[in-house]
Write a protein that holds these residues in place. Structure first.
Motif, PDB file in Angstrom:
ATOM      1  N   PHE A   1      -9.469  -6.854   7.994  1.00 15.98           N
ATOM      2  CA  PHE A   1      -9.449  -7.084   9.239  1.00 15.98           C
ATOM      3  C   PHE A   1     -10.704  -7.653   9.594  1.00 15.98           C
ATOM      4  N   SER A   2     -11.994  -7.538   8.355  1.00 20.64           N
ATOM      5  CA  SER A   2     -13.152  -8.153   9.033  1.00 20.64           C
ATOM      6  C   SER A   2     -13.177  -9.403   9.301  1.00 20.64           C
TER       7      SER A   2
ATOM      8  N   ILE B   1       4.688  -5.325  -1.357  1.00 24.26           N
ATOM      9  CA  ILE B   1       3.653  -4.746  -2.157  1.00 24.26           C
ATOM     10  C   ILE B   1       3.495  -3.777  -0.836  1.00 24.26           C
ATOM     11  N   ARG B   2       3.297  -4.386  -0.217  1.00 27.47           N
ATOM     12  CA  ARG B   2       2.974  -3.406   0.719  1.00 27.47           C
ATOM     13  C   ARG B   2       3.876  -1.983   1.513  1.00 27.47           C
ATOM     14  N   ALA B   3       4.834  -2.602   0.950  1.00 25.09           N
ATOM     15  CA  ALA B   3       5.974  -1.387   1.254  1.00 25.09           C
ATOM     16  C   ALA B   3       5.653   0.100  -0.332  1.00 25.09           C
ATOM     17  N   TYR B   4       5.375  -1.016  -1.511  1.00 21.69           N
ATOM     18  CA  TYR B   4       5.080   0.004  -2.773  1.00 21.69           C
ATOM     19  C   TYR B   4       4.056   1.065  -2.362  1.00 21.69           C
TER      20      TYR B   4
ATOM     21  N   THR C   1      -0.681   4.323  -0.277  1.00 19.10           N
ATOM     22  CA  THR C   1      -1.836   4.946  -0.209  1.00 19.10           C
ATOM     23  C   THR C   1      -1.218   4.784   1.568  1.00 19.10           C
ATOM     24  N   LYS C   2      -1.564   5.107   2.763  1.00 22.62           N
ATOM     25  CA  LYS C   2      -1.397   4.710   4.357  1.00 22.62           C
ATOM     26  C   LYS C   2      -1.989   3.420   4.401  1.00 22.62           C
TER      27      LYS C   2
ATOM     28  N   LEU D   1      -2.996  -1.760   6.353  1.00 22.03           N
ATOM     29  CA  LEU D   1      -3.231  -2.726   7.123  1.00 22.03           C
ATOM     30  C   LEU D   1      -3.744  -4.153   6.333  1.00 22.03           C
ATOM     31  N   SER D   2      -2.524  -4.447   5.127  1.00 20.97           N
ATOM     32  CA  SER D   2      -3.137  -5.731   4.527  1.00 20.97           C
ATOM     33  C   SER D   2      -2.439  -6.675   5.658  1.00 20.97           C
TER      34      SER D   2
END
Length: 162
Positions: free
Chosen positions: A74-75, A99-102, A107-108, A112-113
């Motif tokens: 988010f930067s 990737i996000r699901a795994y 980590t929650k 944010l990716s």
């Protein structure tokens, strides 16, 4: 042997103020999987510079796979997804979704990716996270499936059925 180019997006790494640990982590994993690493670049968080390098690799057929690390958060300086979208011709949403699901099982913060993936000519481009730990987790999760996708993309095989 499939070829891979690795691009690290990091202002501090580019200036030599921080050691890049994620690029070498990618290198270790892909070499173990049988890929040849043809280049490793550390570039600043500059959209045009990142786009130019990815386009050069794809347009000159230097690698079938580009793996990027960093610049997906988010930067205001995190521009890797935008740089990738500037050069991709076709989106591949399933890879960053997987990737996000795994990663969400770890980590929650994975939600944010902003990572993306796409194809330019016969090169698959995938944005990976910036931390060495997250790079390892993500890449080890997807690496096995990439071979088949790359073979379809390059015309080595034309059949998706197993």
């Amino acid at each position: 042997m499939k070829r891979v180019a690795i691009i690290t997006s990091s202002d501090a790494g580019y200036r030599g103020e921080r050691e890049d640990l994620s690029g070498p982590a990618i290198k270790e994993i892909v070499e173990k999987a049988g890929y040849e690493v043809v280049s490793m670049d550390i570039l600043p968080d500059e959209r045009a510079m990142l786009s130019r390098r990815m386009a050069e690799i794809a347009d000159e057929n230097l690698a079938e796979l580009i793996l990027t690390t960093g610049g997906t958060g988010f930067s205001p300086r995190d521009v890797m997804p935008e740089a990738t979208e500037d050069v991709m011709e076709r989106k591949v949403p399933g890879i960053p979704e997987a990737i996000r699901a795994y990663s969400m099982t770890i980590t929650k913060r994975a939600m944010l990716s902003r990572a993306t993936a796409g194809i330019r000519k016969k090169t698959l481009i995938i944005n990976l996270p910036g931390s060495p730990k997250a790079v390892r987790e993500s890449l080890e999760y997807i690496i096995e499936a990439l071979d088949h996708g790359i073979e379809i993309m390059t015309g080595e095989t034309g059949n998706c059925a197993r």
